[in-house]
Scaffold this active site. Structure first.
Site, PDB file in Angstrom:
ATOM      1  N   LEU A   1       0.847  -1.194   0.000  1.00 11.90           N
ATOM      2  CA  LEU A   1       0.000   0.000   0.000  1.00 11.90           C
ATOM      3  C   LEU A   1       0.891   1.257   0.000  1.00 11.90           C
ATOM      4  O   LEU A   1       2.088   1.179   0.237  1.00 11.90           O
ATOM      5  CB  LEU A   1      -0.891  -0.014   1.248  1.00 11.90           C
ATOM      6  CG  LEU A   1      -1.865  -1.202   1.343  1.00 11.90           C
ATOM      7  CD1 LEU A   1      -2.457  -1.295   2.751  1.00 11.90           C
ATOM      8  CD2 LEU A   1      -2.984  -1.043   0.316  1.00 11.90           C
TER       9      LEU A   1
ATOM     10  N   ILE B   1      11.636  16.837  -9.394  1.00 16.03           N
ATOM     11  CA  ILE B   1      12.264  15.512  -9.440  1.00 16.03           C
ATOM     12  C   ILE B   1      13.669  15.601 -10.021  1.00 16.03           C
ATOM     13  O   ILE B   1      14.615  15.024  -9.479  1.00 16.03           O
ATOM     14  CB  ILE B   1      11.398  14.532 -10.272  1.00 16.03           C
ATOM     15  CG1 ILE B   1      10.075  14.282  -9.547  1.00 16.03           C
ATOM     16  CG2 ILE B   1      12.138  13.217 -10.511  1.00 16.03           C
ATOM     17  CD1 ILE B   1       9.114  13.357 -10.268  1.00 16.03           C
TER      18      ILE B   1
ATOM     19  N   HIS C   1      16.012  31.078  20.995  1.00 16.42           N
ATOM     20  CA  HIS C   1      17.376  31.408  20.573  1.00 16.42           C
ATOM     21  C   HIS C   1      18.324  30.359  21.107  1.00 16.42           C
ATOM     22  O   HIS C   1      18.209  29.971  22.261  1.00 16.42           O
ATOM     23  CB  HIS C   1      17.767  32.786  21.118  1.00 16.42           C
ATOM     24  CG  HIS C   1      19.191  33.132  20.797  1.00 16.42           C
ATOM     25  ND1 HIS C   1      19.575  33.552  19.542  1.00 16.42           N
ATOM     26  CD2 HIS C   1      20.314  33.097  21.563  1.00 16.42           C
ATOM     27  CE1 HIS C   1      20.895  33.777  19.553  1.00 16.42           C
ATOM     28  NE2 HIS C   1      21.364  33.503  20.758  1.00 16.42           N
TER      29      HIS C   1
HETATM   30  P1  NAI Z   1       7.893  19.461 -12.868  1.00 17.64           P
HETATM   31  O1  NAI Z   1       6.659  19.944 -13.505  1.00 17.64           O
HETATM   32  O2  NAI Z   1       8.236  19.886 -11.472  1.00 17.64           O
HETATM   33  O3  NAI Z   1       9.146  19.861 -13.785  1.00 17.64           O
HETATM   34  C1  NAI Z   1       9.284  19.466 -15.126  1.00 17.64           C
HETATM   35  C2  NAI Z   1      10.251  20.404 -15.824  1.00 17.64           C
HETATM   36  O4  NAI Z   1      10.583  19.869 -17.094  1.00 17.64           O
HETATM   37  C3  NAI Z   1       9.702  21.787 -16.050  1.00 17.64           C
HETATM   38  O5  NAI Z   1      10.604  22.710 -15.526  1.00 17.64           O
HETATM   39  C4  NAI Z   1       9.559  21.866 -17.580  1.00 17.64           C
HETATM   40  O6  NAI Z   1       9.761  23.171 -18.052  1.00 17.64           O
HETATM   41  C5  NAI Z   1      10.666  20.928 -18.048  1.00 17.64           C
HETATM   42  N1  NAI Z   1      10.500  20.336 -19.386  1.00 17.64           N
HETATM   43  C6  NAI Z   1       9.353  19.847 -19.936  1.00 17.64           C
HETATM   44  N2  NAI Z   1       9.603  19.328 -21.178  1.00 17.64           N
HETATM   45  C7  NAI Z   1      10.943  19.466 -21.399  1.00 17.64           C
HETATM   46  C8  NAI Z   1      11.810  19.111 -22.491  1.00 17.64           C
HETATM   47  N3  NAI Z   1      11.378  18.465 -23.577  1.00 17.64           N
HETATM   48  N4  NAI Z   1      13.139  19.427 -22.400  1.00 17.64           N
HETATM   49  C9  NAI Z   1      13.587  20.060 -21.274  1.00 17.64           C
HETATM   50  N5  NAI Z   1      12.807  20.414 -20.236  1.00 17.64           N
HETATM   51  C10 NAI Z   1      11.507  20.112 -20.276  1.00 17.64           C
HETATM   52  O7  NAI Z   1       7.817  17.869 -12.983  1.00 17.64           O
HETATM   53  P2  NAI Z   1       8.641  16.711 -12.265  1.00 17.64           P
HETATM   54  O8  NAI Z   1       9.925  17.218 -11.703  1.00 17.64           O
HETATM   55  O9  NAI Z   1       8.681  15.607 -13.238  1.00 17.64           O
HETATM   56  O10 NAI Z   1       7.716  16.312 -11.050  1.00 17.64           O
HETATM   57  C11 NAI Z   1       6.408  15.795 -11.299  1.00 17.64           C
HETATM   58  C12 NAI Z   1       5.461  16.117 -10.189  1.00 17.64           C
HETATM   59  O11 NAI Z   1       5.816  15.432  -9.003  1.00 17.64           O
HETATM   60  C13 NAI Z   1       5.429  17.591  -9.876  1.00 17.64           C
HETATM   61  O12 NAI Z   1       4.089  18.011  -9.891  1.00 17.64           O
HETATM   62  C14 NAI Z   1       5.997  17.699  -8.494  1.00 17.64           C
HETATM   63  O13 NAI Z   1       5.338  18.684  -7.734  1.00 17.64           O
HETATM   64  C15 NAI Z   1       5.785  16.313  -7.896  1.00 17.64           C
HETATM   65  N6  NAI Z   1       6.893  16.020  -6.989  1.00 17.64           N
HETATM   66  C16 NAI Z   1       6.972  16.698  -5.816  1.00 17.64           C
HETATM   67  C17 NAI Z   1       8.037  16.496  -4.977  1.00 17.64           C
HETATM   68  C18 NAI Z   1       8.119  17.291  -3.719  1.00 17.64           C
HETATM   69  O14 NAI Z   1       7.116  17.821  -3.283  1.00 17.64           O
HETATM   70  N7  NAI Z   1       9.288  17.414  -3.093  1.00 17.64           N
HETATM   71  C19 NAI Z   1       9.100  15.544  -5.280  1.00 17.64           C
HETATM   72  C20 NAI Z   1       8.931  14.921  -6.556  1.00 17.64           C
HETATM   73  C21 NAI Z   1       7.850  15.156  -7.362  1.00 17.64           C
END
Ligand code: NAI
Length: 467
Positions: free
Chosen positions: A40, A186, A446
């Protein structure tokens, strides 16, 4: 034999689904949760938040031992990496936590229906599992099937050399040169892990900044720090083709000025976003039409247009964040039980677990200006914070954005040590409609990093003490 009947069936056991199921059971509803994976917890617990944080922590220890401990007068003669142990520890953490969810299901009397769930009609779910095909009835069905990594034509996943976040959590050896496509959450987190463990890392980002949507000062600040750590960035660069030969992977990219650049590496992580996951649900059977982009449409109470069918988490609009899904799970269960359920979307924090961490809640300075809101900004650098000096982590700052007229906090942004924990105070502040002065007048222990939050709040009124 008549189908077994539940009050609620939740499809999917990620942070949205399992929390929704537990809350529904707490409220006295006879609840089941359908999950086809062996454990899960969904993406977050199995191949997302939790294993990535385990590796981030381990790689941080390794990097601190190599580069920082000597500054504290701690000499380590020989440091070496034991990657199999690091990966095993991560897997054990996942096992413990996913087993914990199974335990919570037992304690709350939530039935785990093992298998793949799909709609027969709006009150009937078919579950195909090891025991064959069984149908169940429910007055309420909650879709909580989450999201999957986006696969792009120029870089199809082969699960070995070209991988999604799942593959980047289990490389059996440290890549020589990891090409990261996408400078989002990511890309930066997993890029950090492998950089710290010794890989050369190059990030390709299509837009003008990393972490698009974040307050610009934060994304620019993090970019500089990561460059200093040795990560290379190609901004305004799009991947157009990938070639594989002799164990090498070549990224062919197009820059904004039309020029082409080729980057050679041995592994590639593609992290260009995630998409709602609804395949195999047979939602056609209930006449549900997806929104553009494949998301399930819901009203403000998580009701889809089909009576008795609800949806929460990554599969609906909004940021794809585990804590957003959890809160929607609780709200949805409460609404099903006839109570009030609500999520405040203005107070959802976002965290990026790089080093230093990035954390934000509410509006960025750019978004506030775009909305025509007159704001005052207070900032305080960790360099002027005693505890940060003692830690030896003085990079970054706290930034608080307040409405110029009312002083109400509308956004808060932290780049720095423990930003993920420090942001909680500001989330509560926004939730309670606090002013910057409220934070400024509250006593902060502090010496703590949190004094930087107080100082930034004082800075909104230009009266910080320590700068
Ligand atoms: P993301 O949306 O954060 O980033 C994807 C990036 O790839 C963007 O900056 C975009 O401009 C770029 N991109 C898109 N097509 C491209 C191309 N052909 N060539 C070069 N750059 C390109 O997506 P990511 O990092 O895959 O994460 C997915 C989801 O998972 C997000 O919504 C994120 O919030 C969530 N996540 C959250 C985490 C956290 O809260 N710490 C950790 C991991 C994921």
């Amino acid at each position: 034999m008549a189908a077994q009947e539940f009050d609620v069936i939740v499809i999917g056991s990620g942070p949205g689904g399992y929390v929704c199921a537990i809350r529904a059971a707490q409220l006295g509803l006879n609840t089941a949760c359908v999950e086809y994976e062996q454990s899960l917890g969904g993406t977050c617990l199995n191949v997302g938040c939790i294993p990535s944080k385990a590796l981030l922590q381990s790689s941080e220890y390794y990097s601190h031992t190599l580069h920082d401990l000597a500054k504290h007068g701690v000499k380590v003669e020989k440091t070496s990496l034991d990657l199999p142990t690091m990966l095993k520890r991560k897997d054990e953490i996942v096992k413990g936590l996913t087993g914990g969810v199974a335990g919570l299901f037992k304690k709350n009397k939530v039935t785990w229906l093992k298998g793949r769930g799909s709609f027969v009609d709006s009150t009937t779910v078919k579950v195909v599992g090891a025991e064959g095909e069984v149908t169940y009835k429910a007055k309420n069905i909650v879709i909580a099937t989450g999201s999957k990594p986006i696969e792009i034509p120029p870089a199809k996943f082969d699960r070995e050399q070209i991988v999604s976040s799942t593959g980047a959590l289990k490389f059996a050896s440290v890549p020589k040169h990891l090409i990261v496509v996408g400078g989002g959450v990511i890309g930066l987190e997993m890029g950090s892990v492998w950089r710290r463990l010794g890989a050369e890392v190059t990030v390709i980002e299509a837009l003008t900044t990393i972490l698009p949507g974040m307050d610009l000062e934060l994304s620019k600040g993090l970019l500089k720090i990561m460059q200093k750590e040795g990560v290379s960035f190609h901004l305004e660069t799009k991947l157009v083709e990938t070639r594989k030969a002799n164990g090498e992977v070549t990224a062919v990219c197009q820059k904004a000025d039309g020029s082409t650049v080729e980057i050679k590496g041995d592994r590639m992580l593609v992290a260009v976003g995630r998409r709602a996951y609804t395949e195999g649900l047979n939602i056609e059977a209930i006449g549900l039409k997806l929104e553009a982009g494949g998301k399930v449409p819901v009203d403000e109470h998580y009701r889809t247009p089909v009576a008795g069918v609800w949806a929460i988490g990554d599969v609906i609009r909004g940021p794809m964040l585990a804590h957003k899904s959890e809160d929607e799970g609780v709200a949805c269960a409460e609404l099903i039980a006839g109570r009030a359920g609500h999520v405040n979307y203005e107070a959802i924090p976002g965290v990026v677990y790089t080093w230093p961490e990035v954390a934000a809640v509410g509006l960025s300075e750019e978004a506030a200006k775009q909305q025509g809101l007159a704001v005052k900004v207070g900032k305080f650098p960790f360099l002027a914070n005693g505890r940060a000096k003692a830690f030896g982590n003085t990079e970054g700052f706290v930034k608080i954005i307040a409405d110029a007229k009312s002083d109400r906090i509308v956004g808060a942004h932290i780049l720095g040590p423990n930003a993920s924990e420090l942001i909680a105070e500001l989330v509560v502040a926004i939730e309670f409609g606090a002013s910057a002065e409220d934070i400024a007048r509250s006593t902060h222990a502090h010496p703590t990093l949190s004094e930087s939050v107080k100082e930034a709040a004082l800075g909104v009124d230009k009266r910080s003490i320590h700068i």
